[in-house]
Design an enzyme around this catalytic site. Structure first.
Site, PDB file in Angstrom:
ATOM      1  N   GLY A  75       2.350  -2.075  -6.726  1.00 20.84           N
ATOM      2  CA  GLY A  75       2.191  -2.338  -8.151  1.00 20.84           C
ATOM      3  C   GLY A  75       0.945  -1.682  -8.715  1.00 20.84           C
ATOM      4  N   THR A  76      -0.143  -1.730  -7.966  1.00 20.37           N
ATOM      5  CA  THR A  76      -1.401  -1.156  -8.459  1.00 20.37           C
ATOM      6  C   THR A  76      -1.244   0.346  -8.669  1.00 20.37           C
ATOM      7  OG1 THR A  76      -2.635  -2.853  -7.274  1.00 20.37           O
ATOM      8  CG2 THR A  76      -3.860  -0.873  -7.910  1.00 20.37           C
ATOM      9  N   ASN A 155       0.591 -13.276 -13.991  1.00 20.15           N
ATOM     10  CA  ASN A 155       0.553 -13.718 -12.593  1.00 20.15           C
ATOM     11  C   ASN A 155      -0.194 -15.025 -12.387  1.00 20.15           C
ATOM     12  OD1 ASN A 155      -1.347 -11.549 -13.431  1.00 20.15           O
ATOM     13  ND2 ASN A 155      -2.433 -12.161 -11.582  1.00 20.15           N
ATOM     14  N   GLN A 183       5.355  -9.367 -11.682  1.00 22.70           N
ATOM     15  CA  GLN A 183       5.696 -10.776 -11.429  1.00 22.70           C
ATOM     16  C   GLN A 183       7.078 -11.147 -11.969  1.00 22.70           C
ATOM     17  OE1 GLN A 183       4.117 -12.998  -9.600  1.00 22.70           O
ATOM     18  NE2 GLN A 183       2.248 -11.839  -9.218  1.00 22.70           N
ATOM     19  N   SER A 203       6.457  -4.215  -7.846  1.00 19.54           N
ATOM     20  CA  SER A 203       5.823  -4.289  -6.521  1.00 19.54           C
ATOM     21  C   SER A 203       6.793  -4.973  -5.552  1.00 19.54           C
ATOM     22  CB  SER A 203       4.528  -5.096  -6.637  1.00 19.54           C
ATOM     23  OG  SER A 203       4.037  -5.381  -5.355  1.00 19.54           O
ATOM     24  N   GLY A 204       6.981  -4.361  -4.380  1.00 28.31           N
ATOM     25  CA  GLY A 204       7.984  -4.870  -3.432  1.00 28.31           C
ATOM     26  C   GLY A 204       7.659  -6.221  -2.822  1.00 28.31           C
ATOM     27  N   THR A 241       5.487  12.232   2.408  1.00 25.88           N
ATOM     28  CA  THR A 241       6.710  11.791   3.093  1.00 25.88           C
ATOM     29  C   THR A 241       7.004  10.347   2.712  1.00 25.88           C
ATOM     30  OG1 THR A 241       6.251  13.314   4.881  1.00 25.88           O
ATOM     31  CG2 THR A 241       7.795  11.520   5.360  1.00 25.88           C
ATOM     32  N   CYS A 326      -6.053 -11.602  -6.022  1.00 26.51           N
ATOM     33  CA  CYS A 326      -6.779 -10.341  -6.089  1.00 26.51           C
ATOM     34  C   CYS A 326      -8.198 -10.530  -6.607  1.00 26.51           C
ATOM     35  CB  CYS A 326      -6.049  -9.369  -6.998  1.00 26.51           C
ATOM     36  SG  CYS A 326      -4.284  -9.483  -6.825  1.00 26.51           S
TER      37      CYS A 326
HETATM   38  N1  PLP Z   1       0.321  -6.596 -11.442  1.00 30.55           N
HETATM   39  C1  PLP Z   1       0.498  -7.907 -11.331  1.00 30.55           C
HETATM   40  C2  PLP Z   1       0.912  -8.716 -12.532  1.00 30.55           C
HETATM   41  C3  PLP Z   1       0.288  -8.555 -10.101  1.00 30.55           C
HETATM   42  O1  PLP Z   1       0.459  -9.876 -10.007  1.00 30.55           O
HETATM   43  C4  PLP Z   1      -0.108  -7.760  -8.990  1.00 30.55           C
HETATM   44  C5  PLP Z   1      -0.413  -8.402  -7.704  1.00 30.55           C
HETATM   45  O2  PLP Z   1      -0.735  -9.575  -7.624  1.00 30.55           O
HETATM   46  C6  PLP Z   1      -0.257  -6.370  -9.165  1.00 30.55           C
HETATM   47  C7  PLP Z   1      -0.032  -5.820 -10.408  1.00 30.55           C
HETATM   48  C8  PLP Z   1      -0.644  -5.484  -8.033  1.00 30.55           C
HETATM   49  O3  PLP Z   1       0.470  -5.242  -7.176  1.00 30.55           O
HETATM   50  P1  PLP Z   1       0.238  -4.741  -5.686  1.00 30.55           P
HETATM   51  O4  PLP Z   1      -0.292  -5.897  -4.914  1.00 30.55           O
HETATM   52  O5  PLP Z   1       1.607  -4.317  -5.216  1.00 30.55           O
HETATM   53  O6  PLP Z   1      -0.684  -3.586  -5.753  1.00 30.55           O
END
Ligand code: PLP
Length: 390
Positions: A75-76, A155, A183, A203-204, A241, A326
Protein backbone atom coordinates in the site's frame (compact mmCIF):
# COMPACT_ATOMS: atom_id res chain seq x y z
CA UNK A 1 3.70 -29.24 30.28
CA UNK A 2 3.56 -25.87 28.48
CA UNK A 3 -0.02 -24.80 27.92
CA UNK A 4 -0.47 -23.04 24.54
CA UNK A 5 -1.54 -19.44 25.11
CA UNK A 6 -4.96 -18.71 23.61
CA UNK A 7 -4.66 -15.90 21.05
CA UNK A 8 -7.59 -13.72 20.13
CA UNK A 9 -6.60 -11.70 17.12
CA UNK A 10 -8.52 -8.43 16.99
CA UNK A 11 -6.00 -6.40 14.99
CA UNK A 12 -6.94 -7.26 11.42
CA UNK A 13 -6.63 -3.65 10.29
CA UNK A 14 -2.90 -3.84 11.14
CA UNK A 15 -2.48 -7.06 9.21
CA UNK A 16 -4.39 -10.28 8.64
CA UNK A 17 -3.56 -13.95 8.71
CA UNK A 18 -2.89 -15.36 5.23
CA UNK A 19 -6.12 -16.91 3.99
CA UNK A 20 -6.52 -20.63 3.33
CA UNK A 21 -7.34 -19.98 -0.33
CA UNK A 22 -4.17 -17.89 -0.72
CA UNK A 23 -2.05 -20.58 0.96
CA UNK A 24 -3.48 -23.29 -1.27
CA UNK A 25 -2.98 -21.18 -4.39
CA UNK A 26 0.70 -20.40 -3.75
CA UNK A 27 1.89 -23.92 -2.84
CA UNK A 28 3.00 -24.96 -6.36
CA UNK A 29 4.80 -21.63 -6.79
CA UNK A 30 6.82 -22.18 -3.63
CA UNK A 31 8.23 -25.43 -5.03
CA UNK A 32 8.12 -26.62 -8.64
CA UNK A 33 6.75 -23.55 -10.43
CA UNK A 34 9.71 -21.25 -10.01
CA UNK A 35 10.21 -19.93 -13.54
CA UNK A 36 10.82 -16.25 -14.23
CA UNK A 37 7.63 -14.97 -15.93
CA UNK A 38 9.76 -13.15 -18.52
CA UNK A 39 11.52 -16.29 -19.80
CA UNK A 40 10.37 -18.11 -22.90
CA UNK A 41 10.29 -21.82 -21.98
CA UNK A 42 7.14 -23.48 -20.73
CA UNK A 43 8.22 -23.66 -17.06
CA UNK A 44 8.32 -19.86 -17.09
CA UNK A 45 5.14 -19.51 -19.09
CA UNK A 46 3.24 -21.23 -16.27
CA UNK A 47 4.22 -18.43 -13.92
CA UNK A 48 3.45 -15.79 -16.58
CA UNK A 49 0.00 -17.29 -16.98
CA UNK A 50 -0.49 -17.34 -13.20
CA UNK A 51 0.43 -13.65 -12.90
CA UNK A 52 -1.92 -12.71 -15.74
CA UNK A 53 -4.75 -14.78 -14.22
CA UNK A 54 -4.14 -12.99 -10.93
CA UNK A 55 -4.41 -9.66 -12.75
CA UNK A 56 -7.77 -10.69 -14.20
CA UNK A 57 -9.06 -11.74 -10.75
CA UNK A 58 -8.01 -8.45 -9.14
CA UNK A 59 -9.55 -6.48 -12.01
CA UNK A 60 -12.84 -8.36 -11.62
CA UNK A 61 -12.85 -7.75 -7.86
CA UNK A 62 -12.76 -3.95 -8.29
CA UNK A 63 -14.59 -3.52 -11.60
CA UNK A 64 -11.44 -2.65 -13.55
CA UNK A 65 -9.81 -3.91 -16.75
CA UNK A 66 -6.82 -6.26 -16.36
CA UNK A 67 -4.57 -3.74 -18.10
CA UNK A 68 -5.45 -1.18 -15.41
CA UNK A 69 -3.92 -3.37 -12.65
CA UNK A 70 -0.26 -2.89 -11.67
CA UNK A 71 1.27 -5.11 -8.98
CA UNK A 72 3.41 -3.28 -6.41
CA UNK A 73 5.25 -3.92 -3.16
CA UNK A 74 2.37 -2.81 -0.90
CA UNK A 75 0.00 0.00 0.00
CA UNK A 76 2.77 2.45 0.86
CA UNK A 77 4.43 1.93 -2.50
CA UNK A 78 1.14 2.32 -4.36
CA UNK A 79 0.35 5.55 -2.49
CA UNK A 80 3.82 6.99 -3.12
CA UNK A 81 3.75 6.08 -6.79
CA UNK A 82 0.27 7.47 -7.35
CA UNK A 83 0.76 10.78 -5.54
CA UNK A 84 4.29 11.59 -6.73
CA UNK A 85 3.65 10.59 -10.33
CA UNK A 86 0.31 12.35 -10.58
CA UNK A 87 1.79 15.68 -9.51
CA UNK A 88 4.96 15.22 -11.51
CA UNK A 89 3.08 14.59 -14.75
CA UNK A 90 0.96 17.70 -14.16
CA UNK A 91 3.68 20.02 -12.90
CA UNK A 92 3.20 22.35 -15.88
CA UNK A 93 -0.53 22.75 -15.05
CA UNK A 94 -0.10 23.68 -11.42
CA UNK A 95 1.36 22.81 -8.04
CA UNK A 96 -1.62 22.58 -5.70
CA UNK A 97 -2.76 19.34 -4.01
CA UNK A 98 -5.84 18.66 -1.88
CA UNK A 99 -5.90 15.94 0.74
CA UNK A 100 -7.50 15.26 4.11
CA UNK A 101 -6.07 15.63 7.60
CA UNK A 102 -6.76 11.96 8.40
CA UNK A 103 -4.80 10.21 5.64
CA UNK A 104 -2.44 7.37 6.45
CA UNK A 105 1.23 8.43 6.78
CA UNK A 106 1.89 6.70 3.44
CA UNK A 107 0.00 9.57 1.82
CA UNK A 108 0.53 12.35 4.39
CA UNK A 109 4.31 12.02 4.54
CA UNK A 110 4.56 11.73 0.76
CA UNK A 111 2.64 14.99 0.49
CA UNK A 112 4.73 16.67 3.20
CA UNK A 113 7.78 15.76 1.16
CA UNK A 114 6.23 17.41 -1.91
CA UNK A 115 5.33 20.45 0.20
CA UNK A 116 9.00 20.79 1.14
CA UNK A 117 9.79 20.79 -2.57
CA UNK A 118 7.43 23.68 -3.27
CA UNK A 119 4.00 22.15 -3.87
CA UNK A 120 1.11 23.85 -2.07
CA UNK A 121 -1.24 21.66 -0.09
CA UNK A 122 -4.74 22.10 1.33
CA UNK A 123 -5.42 19.68 4.18
CA UNK A 124 -9.19 19.37 4.52
CA UNK A 125 -10.33 19.14 8.10
CA UNK A 126 -12.90 16.58 9.22
CA UNK A 127 -15.89 16.72 11.56
CA UNK A 128 -16.13 14.82 14.85
CA UNK A 129 -16.86 11.50 13.09
CA UNK A 130 -14.09 11.89 10.52
CA UNK A 131 -16.09 13.11 7.50
CA UNK A 132 -14.87 15.84 5.17
CA UNK A 133 -17.26 18.49 3.86
CA UNK A 134 -17.89 18.35 0.10
CA UNK A 135 -18.60 22.10 0.13
CA UNK A 136 -15.19 22.74 1.67
CA UNK A 137 -13.64 20.52 -0.95
CA UNK A 138 -15.31 22.51 -3.74
CA UNK A 139 -14.11 25.76 -2.20
CA UNK A 140 -10.55 24.42 -1.87
CA UNK A 141 -10.25 23.65 -5.59
CA UNK A 142 -8.14 26.20 -7.46
CA UNK A 143 -7.20 26.63 -11.11
CA UNK A 144 -3.80 25.15 -10.32
CA UNK A 145 -5.09 22.10 -8.38
CA UNK A 146 -3.60 19.01 -10.00
CA UNK A 147 -4.45 16.22 -7.55
CA UNK A 148 -7.08 15.31 -4.98
CA UNK A 149 -6.15 12.37 -2.77
CA UNK A 150 -8.63 11.23 -0.12
CA UNK A 151 -8.74 7.82 1.52
CA UNK A 152 -11.70 5.46 0.99
CA UNK A 153 -11.87 4.43 4.63
CA UNK A 154 -9.84 5.41 7.66
CA UNK A 155 -7.61 2.80 9.28
CA UNK A 156 -7.92 4.11 12.86
CA UNK A 157 -11.57 5.04 13.24
CA UNK A 158 -13.18 3.07 10.40
CA UNK A 159 -15.01 6.03 8.83
CA UNK A 160 -15.94 5.44 5.17
CA UNK A 161 -15.67 8.63 3.10
CA UNK A 162 -17.94 9.71 0.19
CA UNK A 163 -15.48 8.72 -2.54
CA UNK A 164 -17.92 8.52 -5.41
CA UNK A 165 -19.11 12.11 -4.76
CA UNK A 166 -15.54 13.36 -4.39
CA UNK A 167 -14.65 11.59 -7.64
CA UNK A 168 -17.51 13.29 -9.43
CA UNK A 169 -16.37 16.71 -8.24
CA UNK A 170 -12.80 15.96 -9.35
CA UNK A 171 -13.95 14.71 -12.76
CA UNK A 172 -16.11 17.80 -13.39
CA UNK A 173 -13.14 20.02 -12.58
CA UNK A 174 -10.76 17.84 -14.63
CA UNK A 175 -8.52 17.06 -11.65
CA UNK A 176 -6.84 13.68 -11.06
CA UNK A 177 -8.32 11.77 -8.14
CA UNK A 178 -6.45 9.15 -6.11
CA UNK A 179 -7.89 7.17 -3.24
CA UNK A 180 -6.04 5.05 -0.70
CA UNK A 181 -8.43 2.10 -0.52
CA UNK A 182 -6.11 -0.10 1.56
CA UNK A 183 -8.64 -0.58 4.39
CA UNK A 184 -11.65 -0.80 2.12
CA UNK A 185 -10.80 -3.34 -0.57
CA UNK A 186 -11.77 -6.83 0.54
CA UNK A 187 -14.04 -5.39 3.27
CA UNK A 188 -16.66 -3.27 1.51
CA UNK A 189 -17.74 -3.19 -2.15
CA UNK A 190 -15.23 -1.21 -4.20
CA UNK A 191 -15.85 -0.51 -7.88
CA UNK A 192 -13.43 1.88 -9.52
CA UNK A 193 -15.96 3.01 -12.11
CA UNK A 194 -18.68 3.77 -9.55
CA UNK A 195 -16.14 5.57 -7.36
CA UNK A 196 -15.00 7.82 -10.25
CA UNK A 197 -11.34 7.33 -9.37
CA UNK A 198 -8.27 7.64 -11.57
CA UNK A 199 -5.87 5.94 -9.19
CA UNK A 200 -6.55 3.54 -6.31
CA UNK A 201 -4.17 1.85 -3.87
CA UNK A 202 -4.57 -1.67 -2.48
CA UNK A 203 -2.50 -3.66 0.03
CA UNK A 204 -2.52 -7.48 0.01
CA UNK A 205 -1.97 -8.14 3.71
CA UNK A 206 -5.16 -6.40 4.85
CA UNK A 207 -7.43 -9.13 3.42
CA UNK A 208 -5.53 -12.41 3.72
CA UNK A 209 -2.70 -11.87 1.22
CA UNK A 210 0.99 -11.51 2.02
CA UNK A 211 2.82 -8.54 3.49
CA UNK A 212 4.80 -6.50 0.98
CA UNK A 213 2.27 -6.96 -1.83
CA UNK A 214 -0.07 -4.42 -3.33
CA UNK A 215 -1.75 -3.03 -6.39
CA UNK A 216 -2.08 0.35 -8.00
CA UNK A 217 -5.14 0.73 -10.22
CA UNK A 218 -4.33 3.20 -12.99
CA UNK A 219 -7.27 4.22 -15.13
CA UNK A 220 -6.87 3.32 -18.80
CA UNK A 221 -5.51 6.22 -20.81
CA UNK A 222 -3.65 7.80 -17.90
CA UNK A 223 0.06 7.81 -18.73
CA UNK A 224 1.74 7.70 -15.35
CA UNK A 225 5.55 7.97 -15.30
CA UNK A 226 7.32 4.69 -14.38
CA UNK A 227 8.00 3.93 -10.72
CA UNK A 228 11.09 1.82 -11.48
CA UNK A 229 13.19 1.72 -14.60
CA UNK A 230 14.65 -1.62 -15.58
CA UNK A 231 13.59 -4.72 -17.47
CA UNK A 232 10.17 -3.33 -18.37
CA UNK A 233 7.84 -5.51 -16.28
CA UNK A 234 4.32 -4.31 -15.48
CA UNK A 235 4.00 -2.75 -18.91
CA UNK A 236 7.24 -0.82 -18.43
CA UNK A 237 5.93 1.07 -15.39
CA UNK A 238 7.26 -1.01 -12.49
CA UNK A 239 10.30 -2.92 -13.58
CA UNK A 240 11.63 -5.80 -11.52
CA UNK A 241 10.96 -9.54 -11.63
CA UNK A 242 7.42 -10.06 -10.42
CA UNK A 243 6.72 -11.28 -6.87
CA UNK A 244 4.89 -14.27 -8.32
CA UNK A 245 3.99 -15.87 -4.99
CA UNK A 246 2.82 -12.60 -3.47
CA UNK A 247 0.76 -11.71 -6.54
CA UNK A 248 -0.97 -15.11 -6.59
CA UNK A 249 -1.67 -14.90 -2.85
CA UNK A 250 -3.13 -11.40 -3.19
CA UNK A 251 -5.47 -12.37 -6.01
CA UNK A 252 -6.67 -15.58 -4.35
CA UNK A 253 -7.25 -13.81 -1.02
CA UNK A 254 -9.09 -10.96 -2.72
CA UNK A 255 -11.31 -13.29 -4.73
CA UNK A 256 -12.17 -15.06 -1.48
CA UNK A 257 -12.74 -11.82 0.46
CA UNK A 258 -15.07 -10.25 -2.09
CA UNK A 259 -17.14 -13.43 -2.32
CA UNK A 260 -18.34 -12.88 1.27
CA UNK A 261 -18.04 -9.12 1.79
CA UNK A 262 -19.00 -7.45 5.07
CA UNK A 263 -20.69 -10.56 6.38
CA UNK A 264 -23.50 -9.88 8.81
CA UNK A 265 -21.66 -11.81 11.46
CA UNK A 266 -18.66 -9.42 11.42
CA UNK A 267 -20.97 -6.42 11.69
CA UNK A 268 -22.90 -8.14 14.49
CA UNK A 269 -19.70 -8.81 16.45
CA UNK A 270 -18.50 -5.24 15.91
CA UNK A 271 -21.83 -3.81 17.04
CA UNK A 272 -21.90 -6.00 20.13
CA UNK A 273 -18.46 -4.73 21.10
CA UNK A 274 -19.59 -1.15 20.56
CA UNK A 275 -22.84 -1.53 22.46
CA UNK A 276 -21.28 -3.23 25.46
CA UNK A 277 -18.07 -1.20 25.72
CA UNK A 278 -19.96 2.10 25.55
CA UNK A 279 -21.54 1.08 28.87
CA UNK A 280 -18.16 1.77 30.50
CA UNK A 281 -18.38 5.32 31.91
CA UNK A 282 -16.52 8.07 30.04
CA UNK A 283 -15.95 5.94 26.98
CA UNK A 284 -16.62 7.18 23.44
CA UNK A 285 -16.85 5.55 20.05
CA UNK A 286 -14.51 7.16 17.53
CA UNK A 287 -15.45 7.42 13.87
CA UNK A 288 -18.72 7.46 12.01
CA UNK A 289 -21.37 5.34 13.76
CA UNK A 290 -23.14 4.66 10.45
CA UNK A 291 -20.67 4.88 7.57
CA UNK A 292 -18.01 2.67 9.11
CA UNK A 293 -15.99 -0.37 8.11
CA UNK A 294 -17.69 -3.63 9.11
CA UNK A 295 -14.77 -4.84 11.24
CA UNK A 296 -13.58 -1.74 13.11
CA UNK A 297 -14.68 -0.91 16.67
CA UNK A 298 -12.63 2.02 17.94
CA UNK A 299 -12.87 3.89 21.21
CA UNK A 300 -11.31 6.36 23.58
CA UNK A 301 -11.38 5.61 27.30
CA UNK A 302 -10.79 8.65 29.49
CA UNK A 303 -8.05 8.53 32.11
CA UNK A 304 -6.03 5.72 30.50
CA UNK A 305 -3.03 5.31 28.23
CA UNK A 306 -3.94 3.22 25.18
CA UNK A 307 -0.55 1.49 25.23
CA UNK A 308 -1.14 0.20 28.78
CA UNK A 309 -4.48 -1.25 27.65
CA UNK A 310 -2.81 -2.97 24.69
CA UNK A 311 -0.16 -4.51 26.96
CA UNK A 312 -2.70 -5.74 29.49
CA UNK A 313 -4.91 -7.15 26.76
CA UNK A 314 -1.84 -8.95 25.45
CA UNK A 315 -1.41 -10.61 28.84
CA UNK A 316 -4.91 -12.03 28.31
CA UNK A 317 -3.98 -13.21 24.82
CA UNK A 318 -5.91 -10.44 23.05
CA UNK A 319 -4.18 -8.58 20.18
CA UNK A 320 -5.48 -5.03 19.64
CA UNK A 321 -3.93 -1.66 18.93
CA UNK A 322 -3.89 1.89 20.12
CA UNK A 323 -3.57 4.35 17.26
CA UNK A 324 -2.34 2.77 14.05
CA UNK A 325 0.33 0.06 14.10
CA UNK A 326 2.44 2.14 11.76
CA UNK A 327 2.62 5.06 14.18
CA UNK A 328 2.54 3.20 17.46
CA UNK A 329 6.25 3.82 18.07
CA UNK A 330 5.48 7.51 18.44
CA UNK A 331 4.45 9.13 21.72
CA UNK A 332 2.38 11.78 19.99
CA UNK A 333 -1.35 11.04 19.99
CA UNK A 334 -2.74 10.01 16.64
CA UNK A 335 -3.20 12.81 14.08
CA UNK A 336 -6.56 11.25 13.22
CA UNK A 337 -7.91 11.53 16.76
CA UNK A 338 -6.66 15.10 17.03
CA UNK A 339 -8.30 15.89 13.68
CA UNK A 340 -11.71 14.71 14.93
CA UNK A 341 -11.31 17.21 17.76
CA UNK A 342 -10.27 15.08 20.71
CA UNK A 343 -8.05 16.77 23.30
CA UNK A 344 -4.53 15.30 23.62
CA UNK A 345 -5.13 13.65 26.99
CA UNK A 346 -8.24 11.84 25.76
CA UNK A 347 -6.72 10.88 22.39
CA UNK A 348 -4.01 9.01 24.34
CA UNK A 349 -6.65 6.57 25.61
CA UNK A 350 -7.54 5.09 22.23
CA UNK A 351 -8.12 1.47 21.41
CA UNK A 352 -8.94 -0.16 18.08
CA UNK A 353 -10.37 -3.66 17.86
CA UNK A 354 -10.51 -4.84 14.25
CA UNK A 355 -12.32 -8.03 13.36
CA UNK A 356 -12.78 -10.28 10.37
CA UNK A 357 -14.70 -13.44 9.58
CA UNK A 358 -12.19 -15.62 11.44
CA UNK A 359 -13.29 -14.07 14.76
CA UNK A 360 -16.02 -15.76 16.78
CA UNK A 361 -18.80 -14.68 19.14
CA UNK A 362 -16.96 -16.53 21.95
CA UNK A 363 -13.92 -14.35 21.34
CA UNK A 364 -16.06 -11.22 21.53
CA UNK A 365 -17.51 -12.43 24.84
CA UNK A 366 -14.01 -13.01 26.16
CA UNK A 367 -12.92 -9.49 25.13
CA UNK A 368 -16.05 -8.12 26.81
CA UNK A 369 -15.18 -10.02 29.99
CA UNK A 370 -11.56 -8.82 30.12
CA UNK A 371 -11.60 -5.28 28.76
CA UNK A 372 -13.89 -3.63 31.34
CA UNK A 373 -11.75 -5.18 34.12
CA UNK A 374 -8.60 -3.81 32.50
CA UNK A 375 -10.11 -0.33 32.12
CA UNK A 376 -11.20 -0.32 35.78
CA UNK A 377 -7.78 -1.51 36.95
CA UNK A 378 -5.85 1.04 34.91
CA UNK A 379 -8.12 3.85 36.01
CA UNK A 380 -7.70 2.86 39.66
CA UNK A 381 -3.91 3.15 39.21
CA UNK A 382 -3.99 6.41 37.24
CA UNK A 383 -3.25 9.73 38.96
CA UNK A 384 -5.18 11.39 36.10
CA UNK A 385 -8.41 9.55 36.82
CA UNK A 386 -10.96 11.37 38.97
CA UNK A 387 -13.60 8.83 40.02
CA UNK A 388 -15.95 11.53 41.27
CA UNK A 389 -16.52 12.78 37.69
CA UNK A 390 -17.99 9.49 36.43
N1 PLP B 1 -2.93 3.08 3.79
C1 PLP B 1 -3.70 2.69 4.80
C2 PLP B 1 -5.06 3.31 5.00
C3 PLP B 1 -3.26 1.71 5.71
O1 PLP B 1 -4.04 1.34 6.72
C4 PLP B 1 -1.97 1.15 5.50
C5 PLP B 1 -1.43 0.18 6.46
O2 PLP B 1 -1.82 0.11 7.61
C6 PLP B 1 -1.20 1.59 4.39
C7 PLP B 1 -1.72 2.55 3.56
C8 PLP B 1 0.14 1.02 4.11
O3 PLP B 1 0.03 -0.27 3.50
P1 PLP B 1 1.26 -1.28 3.53
O4 PLP B 1 1.38 -1.78 4.92
O5 PLP B 1 0.88 -2.36 2.55
O6 PLP B 1 2.45 -0.53 3.05
Amino acid sequence: MNKMKRIIYADNAATSKISKSALDAIMPYLSNEYGNPSSLYSLAQNTRQAVENARIKVAQAIGALPEEIYFTGGGTESDNWAVKSAVEMNADKGRHIITSAIEHPAVLNTIKNLEEKGWEVTYLGVNDVGQISLEELQLAIRDDTVLITIMTANNEIGTILPISEIGEIARKRNILFHTDAVQAVGHIPVNVKELNVDLLSISGHKFGGMKGTGVLYIKKGLRLPPLHHGGGQERKLRSGTENVVGIIALSAALEDAVSCLSTDIVVKMRDRLIEELLKIPRTCLTGDPVNRLPGIASFVFEGIEGESMVLMLDQCGICASSGSACSSDSLEPSHVLLAIGLPHEIAHGSLRLSLNKDNTIEEIDYILEKLPEIVAKLRSMSPLWDESKS
